[in-house]
Design an enzyme around this catalytic site. Structure first.
Site, PDB file in Angstrom:
ATOM      1  N   ASN A  57       0.759   0.832   0.229  1.00 13.57           N
ATOM      2  CA  ASN A  57      -0.437   0.911   1.408  1.00 13.57           C
ATOM      3  C   ASN A  57       0.405   0.688   2.732  1.00 13.57           C
ATOM      4  OD1 ASN A  57      -2.724   0.498   3.005  1.00 13.57           O
ATOM      5  ND2 ASN A  57      -3.090  -1.652   2.152  1.00 13.57           N
ATOM      6  N   LYS A  96      -1.086   0.871   5.657  1.00 14.03           N
ATOM      7  CA  LYS A  96      -1.772   0.321   6.557  1.00 14.03           C
ATOM      8  C   LYS A  96      -1.787   0.897   7.900  1.00 14.03           C
ATOM      9  CE  LYS A  96      -1.452  -4.175   4.285  1.00 14.03           C
ATOM     10  NZ  LYS A  96      -1.409  -5.710   4.312  1.00 14.03           N
ATOM     11  N   HIS A 125     -10.130  -3.784   0.058  1.00 15.26           N
ATOM     12  CA  HIS A 125      -8.920  -4.514   0.502  1.00 15.26           C
ATOM     13  C   HIS A 125      -9.175  -5.842   1.226  1.00 15.26           C
ATOM     14  CE1 HIS A 125      -5.054  -5.811   2.432  1.00 15.26           C
ATOM     15  NE2 HIS A 125      -4.402  -5.180   1.480  1.00 15.26           N
ATOM     16  N   GLU A 142      -8.436  -7.117   3.957  1.00 19.83           N
ATOM     17  CA  GLU A 142      -8.659  -6.738   5.392  1.00 19.83           C
ATOM     18  C   GLU A 142      -9.806  -6.080   5.515  1.00 19.83           C
ATOM     19  OE1 GLU A 142      -3.805  -6.735   5.605  1.00 19.83           O
ATOM     20  OE2 GLU A 142      -4.625  -4.751   5.667  1.00 19.83           O
ATOM     21  N   GLU A 179      -5.195  -9.581  -5.398  1.00 18.86           N
ATOM     22  CA  GLU A 179      -4.573  -9.788  -4.176  1.00 18.86           C
ATOM     23  C   GLU A 179      -4.906 -11.041  -3.771  1.00 18.86           C
ATOM     24  OE1 GLU A 179      -5.222  -6.905  -1.270  1.00 18.86           O
ATOM     25  OE2 GLU A 179      -7.299  -7.290  -1.191  1.00 18.86           O
ATOM     26  N   GLY A 183       0.816 -10.594   3.792  1.00 17.08           N
ATOM     27  CA  GLY A 183       1.366 -10.723   4.753  1.00 17.08           C
ATOM     28  C   GLY A 183       1.860 -12.001   5.505  1.00 17.08           C
ATOM     29  N   SER A 203       2.561  -9.795  -0.934  1.00 13.88           N
ATOM     30  CA  SER A 203       4.013 -10.117  -0.589  1.00 13.88           C
ATOM     31  C   SER A 203       4.967  -9.784  -1.588  1.00 13.88           C
ATOM     32  CB  SER A 203       4.280 -11.481   0.151  1.00 13.88           C
ATOM     33  OG  SER A 203       3.416 -11.865   1.214  1.00 13.88           O
TER      34      SER A 203
END
Length: 256
Positions: free
Chosen positions: A9, A11, A98, A100, A171, A177, A217
């Site tokens: 990904n 991003k 996701h 985010e 996730e 991150g 991560s």
């Protein structure tokens, strides 16, 4: 045997020139180093989709993915991209839900249900993301039920035939991150719980065939241990997917 998948990904990163260079490096390394049974998915920002597939179409185990799609077929939704448009660019996979997107764009389980339907209707494989926050994890209980609930709300309306076409990506939000990573024991616990939850709806056979990825991560130093867990079938890779050497080394982390 379940598909072993490593999805990158990107991003909101990579100019056109940077993206072309990265894809070229990944393709060349993959030819020489990666077991052909490993499915690699590259998920760049939308503008890269026009050229990306052409760069690796000769590499049978590399596929193109998008990072999102809209829940409607078409219409006056400026700035959005439909599943049918993605399919017209030969996209194979699409990341949905996701953390985010859930946090920054307030995407709900109900909205993601509609997006999943659009993806499947256009022959795209959804990589459906689920996971708990740090507060939920630190509470010590209820986080497994919460993540299973995301699966229930967004995916359990699907028939078994439809569900079999979905990839799950667990996730832990607290590990995205942040440099933190779930231990292999924590990842295995959640992946096993998700597989058990899927079996409760669709039976053990189908649950055993679903690929469940870990995202959070993940990097070359920890993926061999993570991927060795019996219910972890690969990874949804963020930052490490922007470095060709790291991404390829992750794809080489499986024990065959």
């Amino acid at each position: 045997m379940r598909k072993k998948i490593v999805a990158g990904n990107w991003k909101m990163n990579m100019t056109k020139e940077e993206g072309q260079a990265l894809i070229s490096e990944v393709v060349n390394m993959a030819k020489d180093e990666v077991n052909s049974q490993v499915v690699m998915v590259l998920c760049p920002p939308f503008p890269h989709l026009g050229y990306a597939k052409k760069m690796f179409q000769s590499q049978a185990n590399i596929f193109l993915g998008a990072q999102n799609c809209h829940e409607k077929t078409s219409g006056a939704y400026t700035g959005e991209v439909s599943a049918s448009i993605l399919k017209s660019f030969d996209v194979d996979y699409v990341i949905l839900g996701h953390s985010e997107r859930r946090e920054y764009f307030q995407e709900s389980d109900e909205l993601l249900k509609l997006k999943v339907d659009q993806a499947l209707a256009n022959q795209l494989t959804p990589i459906f993301c689920c996971g708990e926050s740090l507060a939920q994890r630190q509470a010590g209980s209820g986080f497994i039920e919460f993540v299973c609930g995301q699966i229930t709300q967004s995916l359990f309306h699907l028939s078994s035939e439809q569900f079999a076409k979905v990839v799950i990506a667990y996730e832990p939000i607290w590990a995205i991150g942040t440099g933190l990573t779930a231990t292999s024991a924590q990842a295995q616990e959640m992946h096993a719980a998700l597989r058990k939850h899927i079996a409760s709806q669709h039976g053990q056979k189908l649950a055993d065939e679903i690929s469940i990825l870990y995202g959070g991560s993940a990097k070359p130093s920890n993926t061999p241990e993570l991927f060795a867990c019996p219910d972890v079938d690969g990874g949804l890779i963020g930052g490490a997917s922007l470095k060709s050497r790291d991404f390829i080394d992750i794809a080489k982390s499986f024990k065959w």
